[in-house]
Design an enzyme around this catalytic site. Sequence first.
Site, short mmCIF file in Angstrom:
data_model
loop_
_atom_site.label_atom_id
_atom_site.label_comp_id
_atom_site.label_asym_id
_atom_site.label_seq_id
_atom_site.Cartn_x
_atom_site.Cartn_y
_atom_site.Cartn_z
CG ASP A 89 2.00 -1.13 2.52
OD1 ASP A 89 1.39 -2.00 3.17
OD2 ASP A 89 2.83 -0.50 2.03
CG ASP A 178 -5.47 2.80 2.44
OD1 ASP A 178 -5.80 2.14 1.43
OD2 ASP A 178 -5.16 1.32 2.55
CD GLU A 180 -7.55 -0.15 -0.22
OE1 GLU A 180 -7.07 -0.96 -0.69
OE2 GLU A 180 -5.96 0.38 0.33
#
Length: 290
Positions: A89, A178, A180
Amino acid sequence: MRVTRTTPRRRSPLGRRTLLAAAGAVLGLLGLTVTVPSTATAAPQAPASATSDNPELHWMGSTVAAHEGEGAPPAPGSASLAETVPGMDVSHYQGAIDWAGAYGAGARFVYMKATEGTTYQDPNFSANYTGSYNAGFIRGAYHFANPNSSSGTAQADFFAAHGGGWSADGKTLPPMLDIEYGSSSTCWGLSQAAMRTWVTDFVNEMHAKTGRWVTIYTTTDWWTQCTGNSGDYGANNPLFIARYASAPGTLPAGWGFYTFWQFADSGTFPGDQDVFNGPMSGLQNLANNT
């Protein structure tokens, strides 16, 4: 275990202007002078810990090592890598990528940053999306979540309009969320219930916009702290687990297996080192929504 990573891989070296300024200070003590020429704005510096709200300093895993530490990655040929497909990625931090070289080294898929919040677009996304496709990669886009800045629905709409779409071309992975550690607080200032609502709104809006259930990138530690280890998403959403170690470890509730695993933040390929959990035919099936 929480440790602070002392040498982040994306930290830029000292620029020429910084070195000249330091030299000027030394020469000034000797009664001499030095002229520092004006230069373009320096590239952003990656922080040693996740304390910045600057989207240019965020990427998949930019907060993980600082909060969870790093262990030794799996050895080539180890059991944890059996029957997997290698990939990576990336974001604009990798600059211009040699896509043919990465493909020749064995990578077969890539996720790349497209957006963050409701205003930020990664400046290299278009080049990365086209370059990876032309080199033969199966690729997908991801959105870096800022749950404290706007709703999950609003961020999904922005993502879908700026790279988060999906097409049945056999080369496009489902769009990815994503989510986090936050920069000012682990859970972005949201309660577990509010975070579950935010994720659900994002997931449902992306499904309505694209017809695909998004992949969710997270860590077991963050997911447990910030959603109460919700098991509500495993039935539909592929899991991209982040754990910098020799094995993926315990997975969040609701997922009996991982679809992708980010096991190191540097290695053979540009960006982070990932694997798809299955054979190439499985990766192709995921891209084709079959």
